[in-house]
Scaffold this motif. Structure first.
Motif, PDB file in Angstrom:
ATOM      1  N   VAL A  14       0.802  -1.210   0.000  1.00  0.00           N
ATOM      2  CA  VAL A  14       0.000   0.000   0.000  1.00  0.00           C
ATOM      3  C   VAL A  14       0.844   1.275   0.000  1.00  0.00           C
ATOM      4  O   VAL A  14       0.313   2.367   0.024  1.00  0.00           O
ATOM      5  N   CYS A  15       2.168   1.138  -0.013  1.00  0.00           N
ATOM      6  CA  CYS A  15       2.990   2.348   0.043  1.00  0.00           C
ATOM      7  C   CYS A  15       2.995   3.101  -1.281  1.00  0.00           C
ATOM      8  O   CYS A  15       3.199   4.314  -1.314  1.00  0.00           O
ATOM      9  N   HIS A  28       5.532   5.730  -2.307  1.00  0.00           N
ATOM     10  CA  HIS A  28       6.505   5.915  -1.232  1.00  0.00           C
ATOM     11  C   HIS A  28       7.316   4.660  -0.984  1.00  0.00           C
ATOM     12  O   HIS A  28       7.957   4.522   0.042  1.00  0.00           O
ATOM     13  N   CYS A  29       7.269   3.730  -1.929  1.00  0.00           N
ATOM     14  CA  CYS A  29       7.954   2.445  -1.737  1.00  0.00           C
ATOM     15  C   CYS A  29       9.435   2.669  -1.465  1.00  0.00           C
ATOM     16  O   CYS A  29      10.095   3.510  -2.087  1.00  0.00           O
ATOM     17  N   VAL A  30       9.935   1.887  -0.539  1.00  0.00           N
ATOM     18  CA  VAL A  30      11.332   1.998  -0.140  1.00  0.00           C
ATOM     19  C   VAL A  30      12.267   1.674  -1.316  1.00  0.00           C
ATOM     20  O   VAL A  30      13.420   2.090  -1.341  1.00  0.00           O
ATOM     21  N   HIS A  35       8.110  -7.544   4.173  1.00  0.00           N
ATOM     22  CA  HIS A  35       7.006  -6.612   4.435  1.00  0.00           C
ATOM     23  C   HIS A  35       5.658  -7.332   4.453  1.00  0.00           C
ATOM     24  O   HIS A  35       4.692  -6.839   5.015  1.00  0.00           O
TER      25      HIS A  35
END
Lengths: 652, 325
Positions: free
Chosen positions: B225-226, B229-231, B259
């Motif tokens: 759901v990021c 903004h995914c790492v 995750h």
């Protein structure tokens, strides 16, 4: 950044197996390192001066100290760089002692590893930023958990010095184990005569609030600002009204209740006051034995009580207290000796524990101070004491020495002779451990003046023979079998952590060892501190202790509390979690995972975001590890800082 | 799928339509074999709805975007678990979603069909498949005028043959008779576990060589759901380098899997979405089994449950730490 590297020899602690000079030389090639040197003792006065001088000479703005564990000296070096005008978080330590020199003998490999650790520290330091603590007001009150002699000492010392004290005791009276003792070694003075006045002082001191029959339910907050929830247990007696007159205990028809205070030696009534000097002197109903609860009919105590204090419908209550510091003084419990099948595992009534024997010796005890065999009430003529029951025995998981059993056994042997002059005591022991002031003389007296027969060896078996118990053991000094026909056997049960000590430790966020004893900050240098700021230890909860040591520690803990709360404001640790708002997607995972409830949801321009409550955050890093997009970073341990260390290690 | 169930599903969708912003379902895709997500806002849209063996996508992936608005969603059993997991993580509000369930007997694996007609998955250009039909236990596909028929079980997605939850585990409306659950013994992991660690690493290095870092696996995952903004695309913190290396690619898969630890519901969308056929679902299979063994937990079954790695307990009920010696 201009980085200085200081590689310590620690005398020969490091230098014996690490080439400190070579590590310092290698460090000169690392990025942004402009100065490096090796020093004999970096923590010493000249060592610290060397750092300060180098900072000034080379305009350093970051320092790596390769020495011992940061647990040991990080505060030292932080203070040193601060004196030179550099922010205290611009110091990194590479632990080349505990992690390198002490654990490996290969000097070349050790030197390489030390160099790698220094490289990691340099890479992390390059990403360090100055951090600044915030200040907050501290509550100048202290919670003392446990009303034994250690807790009493802490409470009285703190109260005398002007602090408000909240004492929580889970039994209905304070006094702890000491209150159960008849006499105390090595002076053989009356236990309740010396403890009683202190207990009264607790009750009467205007600065002390006592919650007896209560337990700590929950602790939140942090040093200076703890919020404590106290659960007041159901006593079925309104203590506001109870005067402790004892009429109810005289008339109670249920006279076979288990007597916890007397360790089951002799029964008590379902409504009872544990002993005459109890503080508070209030009655408590034991629901397990009370006829009102077991048969639904009775109510004698309610009828007889002159103040109408009996309340069968009483409910548990929760109380809230704000305190700035907490002292755990929860003491110990006796090892359950029934683990020993060879001693009868509880089958023989005339094999009793030392504390049960102590109650028999006590004039206010169930036998009025007369030693009587539980089986037939006869006076025993031959009493066998067995030491190290549940101590120094790895086979039952108790490898440690309980410390005080040698002494109380000698005392009990002496008292036995006092009570029954024609009696003979035998003491089976492993070693006599009597290393206190006037202690060894005391055990000698038991042998020489009171004629106690000391037999060095363990008992292999106890079995009944007629109305006697045959105690069979070895005399290792004579290399012979020994058999004694005893009338009574007293087992010197060892000490173990108090019941559910680990549960309390978890509420307080302090560590406990395999046996449930609380772990001190440092075994030598921080004996009453814990690794949780604001939480201190007193007495046997930290490890078995006799009365003098418990009292000393009680006062020591009080001194630490007073030192802490002598300031009106405390500094917060800036090593806490921070939310990067633009990265936070408001998924709330951090909120759920936080053990300290330090993160809450907030609305930022219509978007759901996480917010750290700075004063509550303990910097544990769970949120940091859980946040999938890395939006929560732990200051001083950011993902990038840790990754830089890992990258440095992988490059090596 | 029987016409009466289709009819009843359309009727159910039309019934809830006035109360929701739209209903998520399936419609025709680039060709008759493949479905595409259908966002139904009007009764006319509902005519284009189709479910059944070709309704492959997990539509729960769209739900978090509708936060604050009420939507309907048609779900297979596996999709419903994603919805439940999203609700349990408070990323979707229960009262903001109307769930319509139906019995699922399994969906096709388009890659298996493509392989069976001698094509690569990437060769299936739009319009190439002229006709696709599921008739009882067979699937017929017509390509360039030539019709081939396969037994359905041969072209069914692997996840369906071990599906324990073929019916929606949470629903407001359920159409049809409940389908029968199957067993999952994680037998598919055995051959990987038989490999040594070096062999496994080589296996993954080889697989990851094909990765083009398109992140379709991530984008298809309903629990990733990021989004922006995914790492993986962040330089602060800078977990992954931008280097085109198999290690970085593998690193991302491991991050993705961790995750999802204790959250993944095994919908298999990550592997299905992979355009180069890397078996990325395996990581999640391993980690799901571990979550089950360690914590006795499976994601997406109870909207009130909290995944084991998203809570703090002093004592995990399934880990008897105090009894460790």
């Amino acid at each position: 950044m201009r980085i200085g590297v200081f590689v310590c020899h620690c005398g020969s602690n490091i230098a014996a197996t690490v080439d400190s000079a070579a590590v310092a030389a290698a460090a000169r090639d690392f990025d942004e390192v402009v100065f490096s040197t090796d020093t004999m003792y970096t923590c010493s006065e000249p060592g610290q001066t060397g750092i300060i001088e180098a900072i000034k000479t080379h305009a350093l703005d970051g320092v790596v100290v390769a020495a011992c564990s940061p647990r040991m000296h990080e505060p030292t070096f932080r203070r040193a760089v601060e004196r030179a005008g550099v922010n205290r978080y611009m110091v990194e330590m590479a632990n080349i002692r505990e992690h390198v020199s002490w654990i490996g003998k290969d000097k070349e490999a050790n030197t390489n590893k030390a160099t790698e650790l220094v490289r990691m520290a340099v890479e992390k330091l390059r990403l360090n930023r100055p951090l600044f603590p915030k200040t907050f007001k501290a509550t100048r009150r202290v919670l003392v958990i446990g009303g034994g002699v250690a807790g009493i000492q802490t409470a009285l010392d703190c109260a005398e010095a002007g602090l408000e004290v909240v004492m929580v005791e889970r039994e209905s009276t304070i006094g702890g184990k000491m209150a159960k003792l008849d006499k105390t070694f090595p002076t053989v003075d009356c236990s309740s005569c010396i403890l009683g006045p202190k207990m009264v002082d607790v009750a009467q001191h205007p600065n002390i609030t006592l919650y007896a029959s209560a337990e700590v339910e929950a602790v939140s907050g942090f040093v200076g600002n703890f919020e404590v929830t106290i659960r007041k247990k159901v006593t079925c007696v309104d203590w506001e009204k109870c005067t402790g007159c004892g009429l109810c205990t005289e008339k109670c028809p249920s006279k076979k209740a288990y007597n916890r205070f007397d360790e089951g030696v002799g029964p008590t009534t379902a409504i009872n006051i544990p002993f005459p000097q109890a503080i508070p002197k209030k009655a408590v109903i034991d629901k397990e034995f009370c006829r009102y609860f077991t048969t639904g009919k009775c109510g004698v105590c309610a009828k007889i009580c002159p103040t109408g204090a009996i309340n069968y419908e009483q409910q548990e209550e929760l109380a809230q207290e704000k305190v700035g510091a907490i002292v755990a003084a929860t003491g110990y419990d006796l090892f359950d000796w029934r683990a020993y099948g060879e001693y009868g595992a509880g089958r023989y009534p005339d094999v009793i524990s030392s504390l049960q024997y102590e109650r028999m010796l006590s004039a206010s005890g169930p036998t009025g101070g007369h030693i009587k065999r539980p089986s037939d009430g006869k006076e025993p003529k031959t009493v066998v004491f067995i030491q190290c029951v549940g101590s120094r025995d790895a086979s039952i998981g108790r490898p440690y020495c309980s410390g005080f059993c040698c002494m109380y056994t000698a005392k009990q042997a002496i008292l036995t002779k006092d009570h029954i002059p024609d009696s003979q005591s035998y003491v089976f022991y492993m070693d006599i451990r009597a290393p206190g002031k006037a202690y060894d003389e005391f055990t000698r007296r038991a042998m020489e003046e009171y004629g106690a027969q000391y037999v060095r060896g363990r008992v292999a078996l106890i079995y009944p023979k007629g109305d006697k118990l045959v105690v069979r053991g070895t005399d290792t000094l004579m290399s012979s079998q020994v058999e004694v026909e005893a009338d009574l056997v007293v087992l010197a049960a060892g000490a173990e952590a108090a019941r559910n000590a680990s549960g309390l430790a978890e509420k307080l966020h302090i560590s406990y060892d395999t046996y449930g004893f609380f772990v001190e900050g440092h075994p030598k240098l921080r004996p009453v501190e814990t690794n949780t700021a604001g939480v201190f230890l007193a007495g046997a909860c930290q490890g078995p202790k006799d009365i003098p040591s418990s009292v000393a520690q009680g006062s020591a803990a009080a001194a630490k509390v007073l030192g802490l709360l002598s300031k009106d404001v405390l500094e917060s640790d800036p090593q806490i979690a921070q939310v990067t708002l633009q990265r936070c997607i408001g998924c709330g995972k951090c909120i759920r995972v936080c053990p300290f409830q330090a993160i809450r949801e907030t609305d930022f321009r219509g978007q759901r975001k996480a917010e750290v409550i700075e004063a509550v955050c303990q910097g544990c890093g769970l949120c940091n590890a859980t946040c999938p997009q890395g939006a929560i970073q732990l200051s001083h341990f950011t993902d990038n800082q840790v990754l830089a260390e890992v990258e440095a290690l992988c490059r090596c | 799928m029987a016409d009466d169930i289709h009819g009843a599903l359309r009727e159910a969708i039309r019934t809830i339509l006035p109360d929701v912003e739209c209903v998520l379902g399936w419609g025709s895709g680039p060709d008759p074999l493949r479905s595409a997500p259908l966002f139904m806002k009007s009764p006319e849209d509902v005519e284009r709805f189709r479910a059944g063996e070709l309704a492959v996508n997990n539509l729960a992936v769209f739900l978090p975007e509708y936060a604050g608005r009420k939507v309907g969603i048609v779900v297979k059993g596996c999709d419903s678990r994603s919805v439940v997991q999203l609700i349990s993580e408070t990323l979707v509000k229960r009262e903001e979603v109307v769930i319509i369930g139906y019995p699922c007997r399994g969906v096709v694996d388009v890659a298996k069909i493509a392989a069976a007609i001698g094509l690569g998955n990437e060769d299936l250009e739009a319009g190439l498949v002229e006709r696709a039909e599921v008739n009882g236990d067979t699937v017929s596909v017509t390509v360039r005028g030539e019709t081939k028929t396969f037994p359905f079980k041969d072209v069914m997605a692997a996840k369906c043959s071990i599906c324990r939850y073929p019916n929606a585990v949470l629903h407001d409306v359920f159409i049809g008779e409940k389908a029968e659950a199957r067993e999952d013994s994680y037998a598919d992991l055995e051959k990987y576990e038989a490999m040594s660690l070096e062999e496994r690493f080589r296996f993954w290095e080889k697989e990851m060589e094909r990765c083009i870092r398109c992140y379709a696996c991530r984008n298809a995952c309903p629990l990733c759901v990021c989004r922006d903004h995914c790492v993986a695309s962040s330089r602060e913190p800078h977990w992954l380098s931008q280097a085109d290396s198999t290690r970085d690619k593998l690193f991302f898969q491991l991050i993705h899997a961790t995750h999802l630890a204790g959250r993944c519901t095994g919908c298999g969308e990550c592997a299905r979405a992979c355009p180069v056929g890397i078996p990325v679902g395996l990581f999640k299979r391993f980690i799901n089994r571990a979550a089950g063994q360690l914590f006795g937990f499976q994601g997406g079954l109870d909207p009130e449950a909290v995944s084991p790695l998203q809570r703090f307990l002093v004592d995990e009920p399934t880990i008897k730490e105090k009894e460790w010696k």
